[in-house]
Design an enzyme around this catalytic site. Structure first.
Site, PDB file in Angstrom:
ATOM      1  CE1 TYR A 129      -1.101   4.113  -6.215  1.00  0.00           C
ATOM      2  CE2 TYR A 129       0.276   2.396  -7.161  1.00  0.00           C
ATOM      3  CZ  TYR A 129       0.112   3.698  -6.739  1.00  0.00           C
ATOM      4  OH  TYR A 129       1.160   4.587  -6.851  1.00  0.00           O
TER       5      TYR A 129
HETATM    6  C1  LIG Z   1       2.845   0.483  -0.484  1.00  0.00           C
HETATM    7  C2  LIG Z   1       3.020   0.764  -1.913  1.00  0.00           C
HETATM    8  O1  LIG Z   1       2.168   0.482  -2.672  1.00  0.00           O
HETATM    9  N1  LIG Z   1       4.146   1.382  -2.285  1.00  0.00           N
HETATM   10  C3  LIG Z   1       4.574   1.849  -3.584  1.00  0.00           C
HETATM   11  C4  LIG Z   1       5.549   0.886  -4.201  1.00  0.00           C
HETATM   12  O2  LIG Z   1       5.006  -0.381  -4.357  1.00  0.00           O
HETATM   13  P1  LIG Z   1       5.998  -1.606  -4.180  1.00  0.00           P
HETATM   14  O3  LIG Z   1       5.174  -2.826  -4.062  1.00  0.00           O
HETATM   15  O4  LIG Z   1       7.020  -1.621  -5.243  1.00  0.00           O
HETATM   16  O5  LIG Z   1       6.790  -1.257  -2.843  1.00  0.00           O
HETATM   17  P2  LIG Z   1       6.730  -1.813  -1.355  1.00  0.00           P
HETATM   18  O6  LIG Z   1       7.718  -1.025  -0.612  1.00  0.00           O
HETATM   19  O7  LIG Z   1       5.360  -1.820  -0.842  1.00  0.00           O
HETATM   20  O8  LIG Z   1       7.222  -3.343  -1.504  1.00  0.00           O
HETATM   21  C5  LIG Z   1       8.534  -3.662  -1.890  1.00  0.00           C
HETATM   22  C6  LIG Z   1       8.669  -5.153  -1.955  1.00  0.00           C
HETATM   23  O9  LIG Z   1       8.489  -5.737  -0.668  1.00  0.00           O
HETATM   24  C7  LIG Z   1       7.502  -6.754  -0.690  1.00  0.00           C
HETATM   25  N2  LIG Z   1       6.796  -6.695   0.590  1.00  0.00           N
HETATM   26  C8  LIG Z   1       6.042  -5.604   0.907  1.00  0.00           C
HETATM   27  C9  LIG Z   1       5.402  -5.528   2.126  1.00  0.00           C
HETATM   28  C10 LIG Z   1       5.534  -6.591   3.045  1.00  0.00           C
HETATM   29  O10 LIG Z   1       4.997  -6.585   4.152  1.00  0.00           O
HETATM   30  N3  LIG Z   1       6.309  -7.655   2.683  1.00  0.00           N
HETATM   31  C11 LIG Z   1       6.953  -7.741   1.483  1.00  0.00           C
HETATM   32  O11 LIG Z   1       7.640  -8.729   1.213  1.00  0.00           O
HETATM   33  C12 LIG Z   1       6.619  -6.424  -1.894  1.00  0.00           C
HETATM   34  O12 LIG Z   1       6.044  -7.593  -2.422  1.00  0.00           O
HETATM   35  C13 LIG Z   1       7.645  -5.833  -2.851  1.00  0.00           C
HETATM   36  O13 LIG Z   1       8.263  -6.836  -3.583  1.00  0.00           O
HETATM   37  O14 LIG Z   1       6.096   1.407  -5.380  1.00  0.00           O
HETATM   38  C14 LIG Z   1       5.150   1.778  -6.364  1.00  0.00           C
HETATM   39  C15 LIG Z   1       5.885   2.373  -7.533  1.00  0.00           C
HETATM   40  O15 LIG Z   1       6.791   1.537  -8.048  1.00  0.00           O
HETATM   41  C16 LIG Z   1       4.230   2.819  -5.806  1.00  0.00           C
HETATM   42  O16 LIG Z   1       3.337   3.197  -6.820  1.00  0.00           O
HETATM   43  C17 LIG Z   1       3.546   2.322  -4.561  1.00  0.00           C
HETATM   44  O17 LIG Z   1       2.781   3.366  -4.006  1.00  0.00           O
END
Ligand SMILES: CC(=O)N[C@H]1[C@@H](OP(=O)(O)OP(=O)(O)OC[C@H]2O[C@@H](n3ccc(=O)[nH]c3=O)[C@H](O)[C@@H]2O)O[C@H](CO)[C@@H](O)[C@@H]1O
Length: 360
Positions: free
Chosen positions: A190
């Site tokens: 991505y």
């Molecule tokens: C799904 C995804 O890609 N979302 C976006 C998100 O990624 P990003 O990874 O920052 O955001 P998420 O909302 O997916 O995750 C936020 C945090 O939660 C954690 N986490 C996530 C899922 C889970 O089941 N458990 C957990 O602990 C992740 O490791 C992260 O530290 O911001 C980026 C920009 O900054 C975007 O380009 C991405 O499109």
């Protein structure tokens, strides 16, 4: 809930200000004049596209909205957002996939009017890029190229803004992330496609002088958000009494950016580009973040408080494609556009949860 901003927020004052302006007939004429400013927004049924379109329509821009309505997540959200946008008389919708050059011909009748392109159509999701890799190159690289090719045929284009991502900083350990940092170590496909889109754009700036700015968004959240993102998935699990998956790591943190702040950032860029201040050169890349690094566990606590329910937690190893932390320097946005974020995580999550409870 209409997806409109929180009471008293800067964005709401913007919109209320516009409503007040409509009162006098002299100002009505100005409004009519303003309508001629046409903005193309791709990914208009997406989270950020929807909010930006609503704000621009409230400011009397004409919005040509484009989306392929791909069912990557619950289509009722995209349909609901579109339904709200369709209430505006200055909104035109085209259901097209911009990764195919022949499809963008549907926008040709508006060519001479278009002053801005806000290209947000993309295949999002860091982890899903390991599941369906081809869709990322098609949407994020080919889509970028098609929009750039179309953009260079526009006679009156003032600025082409497009969505990049904080994920391009990848394995970079220098904090906060600055636009000038190295970005050649993507942790996910991505991120690699988002960086590729920046590079393709950079070549188009060099060859054709197109006015281009890539916006590196940092974990944008809020009402009408994306259900594949952690805050939304966690809310669903807590509501349904199912366990959330929390990735292990004492530094697991994000720079969470509230949607109203993102909208204000884009509006301030659009306004300044319209004013064309002498000698001002827009930057090729800008971080759009909150300039605060917050632990993911704090996000969980805020959701628990606002939903009034404890989360059940399963701990898992962090996927290799997932960055451990992000933290934005926002100095460039502050210097160039006088923009700075105003919504902290606790206020933003409270707003998200009040929309979420209403919606479900
Ligand atoms: C799904 C995804 O890609 N979302 C976006 C998100 O990624 P990003 O990874 O920052 O955001 P998420 O909302 O997916 O995750 C936020 C945090 O939660 C954690 N986490 C996530 C899922 C889970 O089941 N458990 C957990 O602990 C992740 O490791 C992260 O530290 O911001 C980026 C920009 O900054 C975007 O380009 C991405 O499109």
């Amino acid at each position: 809930m209409t997806g409109l901003p929180r009471k008293g927020s800067k964005y709401e004052i913007f919109i209320e200000g516009s409503a007040r302006q409509r009162k006098s007939s002299r100002e009505k004429q100005e409004v009519v004049k303003e309508i001629s400013v046409t903005v193309v927004i791709t990914g208009v049924a997406g989270f950020i596209g929807f909010h930006v379109a609503q704000a621009l329509l409230a400011h009397h821009y004409r919005v040509i909205g484009v989306d392929n309505l791909v069912p990557y997540y619950d289509p009722t959200l995209k349909k609901g957002r579109l339904e709200l946008l369709r209430r505006h008389k200055n909104f035109i919708f085209k259901e097209i996939d911009v990764s195919l050059a022949e499809n963008v011909k549907a926008m040709d009748p508006y060519k001479k009017d278009v002053r801005f392109i806000i290209h947000l159509a993309a295949q999002p999701g860091v982890r899903y890029s390991m599941v369906n890799p081809y869709s990322y190159v098609t949407a994020n690289v080919m889509g970028q190229l098609v929009m750039l090719e179309w953009a260079r045929t526009l006679p009156g284009l003032l600025h082409f803004l497009y969505a990049s991502s904080s994920s391009v900083y990848g394995l970079n350990t220098e904090l906060p992330y600055e636009e000038s940092n190295r970005v050649d170590q993507p942790a996910s496909l991505y991120a690699a496609t988002k960086r590729s889109a920046e590079l393709v754009s950079s070549s188009y700036y060099h060859i054709y002088g197109l006015p281009l700015t890539g916006l590196r968004f940092f974990t944008v959240y809020g009402p009408w958000g994306r259900p594949d993102m952690a805050y939304y998935m966690f809310a669903n699990c807590i509501r349904e009494g199912k366990p959330i998956t929390l990735y292990k790591g004492k530094n697991l943190s994000r720079d969470f950016t509230y949607i109203d702040d993102v909208v204000l950032a884009i509006l301030s860029i659009v306004k300044k580009s319209e004013e064309k201040p002498a000698g001002f050169q827009p930057r090729a890349i800008l971080n759009i973040g909150n300039h605060k690094r917050e632990a993911v566990t704090d996000l969980v606590h805020l959701l628990e408080t606002n939903l009034g329910k404890k989360a059940k937690i399963n701990y898992k190893d962090r996927p290799v494609a997932d960055m451990e932390y992000t933290f934005a320097s926002i100095k460039a946005m502050e210097d160039d556009y006088g923009w700075s974020p105003t919504v902290g995580l606790s206020e933003g999550i409270a707003s998200f949860v009040s929309w979420y409870i209403y919606f479900y």
